[in-house]
Scaffold this motif. Sequence first.
Motif, short mmCIF file in Angstrom:
data_model
loop_
_atom_site.label_atom_id
_atom_site.label_comp_id
_atom_site.label_asym_id
_atom_site.label_seq_id
_atom_site.Cartn_x
_atom_site.Cartn_y
_atom_site.Cartn_z
N PRO A 1 0.81 -1.22 0.00
CA PRO A 1 0.00 0.00 0.00
C PRO A 1 0.84 1.27 0.00
O PRO A 1 0.52 2.23 -0.71
N ALA A 2 1.92 1.30 0.79
CA ALA A 2 2.74 2.51 0.85
C ALA A 2 3.40 2.81 -0.49
O ALA A 2 3.42 3.94 -0.97
N THR A 3 3.94 1.76 -1.12
CA THR A 3 4.58 1.93 -2.41
C THR A 3 3.58 2.36 -3.47
O THR A 3 3.84 3.27 -4.27
N ALA A 4 2.41 1.70 -3.49
CA ALA A 4 1.39 2.02 -4.47
C ALA A 4 0.91 3.46 -4.31
O ALA A 4 0.72 4.18 -5.31
N THR A 5 0.73 3.90 -3.08
CA THR A 5 0.27 5.28 -2.83
C THR A 5 1.31 6.30 -3.27
O THR A 5 0.97 7.30 -3.92
N ALA A 6 2.58 6.04 -2.95
CA ALA A 6 3.65 6.97 -3.34
C ALA A 6 3.77 7.05 -4.85
O ALA A 6 3.94 8.14 -5.41
N THR A 7 3.67 5.90 -5.52
CA THR A 7 3.77 5.88 -6.98
C THR A 7 2.60 6.62 -7.61
O THR A 7 2.77 7.39 -8.56
N ALA A 8 1.40 6.37 -7.10
CA ALA A 8 0.21 7.05 -7.63
C ALA A 8 0.30 8.56 -7.45
O ALA A 8 -0.07 9.33 -8.35
N THR A 9 0.80 8.99 -6.32
CA THR A 9 0.95 10.43 -6.05
C THR A 9 1.95 11.05 -7.03
O THR A 9 1.70 12.13 -7.59
N ALA A 10 3.08 10.36 -7.22
CA ALA A 10 4.09 10.86 -8.15
C ALA A 10 3.55 10.90 -9.58
O ALA A 10 3.82 11.83 -10.34
N MET A 11 2.77 9.87 -9.94
CA MET A 11 2.20 9.82 -11.28
C MET A 11 1.21 10.96 -11.50
O MET A 11 1.23 11.64 -12.54
N ASP A 12 0.34 11.19 -10.52
CA ASP A 12 -0.63 12.28 -10.64
C ASP A 12 0.08 13.63 -10.79
O ASP A 12 -0.33 14.47 -11.60
N ALA A 13 1.13 13.82 -10.01
CA ALA A 13 1.87 15.08 -10.09
C ALA A 13 2.53 15.25 -11.44
O ALA A 13 2.57 16.35 -12.01
N ALA A 14 3.06 14.15 -11.99
CA ALA A 14 3.75 14.21 -13.29
C ALA A 14 2.76 14.44 -14.43
O ALA A 14 3.10 15.07 -15.43
#
Length: 400
Positions: free
Chosen positions: A13-26
């Motif tokens: 969950p932590a990795t998925a959330t961090a990746t999703a946040t970075a993707m949304d920002a990009a």
Amino acid sequence: MNAVLSAPPDTSPATATATATAMDAALAPVQEVIRQLLVPQVAKIDTDAHYPHDVMKALGQAGAFRGAASPEHGGNGLGLPHVIAAMTAVSRECVSTGFLVWCQTACARYIDQSRNEALKAELLPRILSGEQMVGTGLSNTIKSYDEIEAYRLSARRVDGGYEINGVLPWVSNLGADHLFTTGCPVVNAADGEGPVFVVVDCAQPGFKLVECAHFLALDSTRTMACHFKDVFIPDSRVLAHPAESRAYVRRIKPGMILGQMGMGLGLAEACIELMRQSNRTHGHVNCHLDDQVDDLAPLLAQALETTHALAQALLDNPLAEVVVDVLRTRLAGGELAMRCAHAAMLHLGAKGYLMRSPAQRRLREAYFVGIVTPATKHLRREIARLTRTTPEFSAQAVAA
């Protein structure tokens, strides 16, 4: 589209959330370029063969291409999942521009996966930023490599590089100041060696661009024939020499094919939305059509999930054993795009048949997804060859 991954990525969950946040920002600045620059030009791109140069430059500046290479050379570290997500967002509005994004990012990834470190340092930051436009001339190379058609180019090893001759048809995202990648056999190579892969400058001596016939759709993609007459490619512009090329193809081919999913995913999503809009006023008659929103939306969701998983696997390891899964996913994605476009056209009825309607444009674009290399028939052939079977390859069957 249930892919079997040999090494599943970290899905905590932590990795998925961090990746999703970075993707949304990009993706946020990319979405803004789409809204402000691309959407107003879509009709002109489609009907007037308008090459969206300003859009491509702005997409580069917004970071749309940065998933195609490592952070060392200007990438964002999000890899192929980001490339596909950006292409999907663009293709929701315009598959012509989505295809240009694929050309740009595919070429960047070919360079990124080479062993030519100096060439990476020279070209990748400029390509990822949109300063340098690039195409990918590997359609004939890949089909010839898979023994579907003959090579159109040939090279000869000379002092300091290679000399190339021949005519390469239908290479996209080209112009006088553009670069592109291609590959061809070397006539004096050793037995068992593969093609040489190179970067070509459209402005170099002996090279000429020739306009192609007009296309039914995607006529705005600067697709041209490439004429080579004793074109010299120095070793500094070589991506893989013949002795290296088989391993090189193994690194680039799955990502090249999976990267195209962005076109089909974005188009399918747009077509499903057209169906929803039509149902607001014509749901009472549309309900009698074979394909409904509730039939297609789950297939799209599954396609998105599988594509992301495969893209993450290739980001973690370009040599991941997912080749057949990639082929099946790309095949099903193309078929789903065509199915959704057909359904949208029937839902809109006569309104979809108008020249100004997005439905008829989406139908024409969808067929491109089905015929661009690797085409539907190419994908089916490769799946049959690799699995030694000839199963039914429908989007619904593969998704089951």
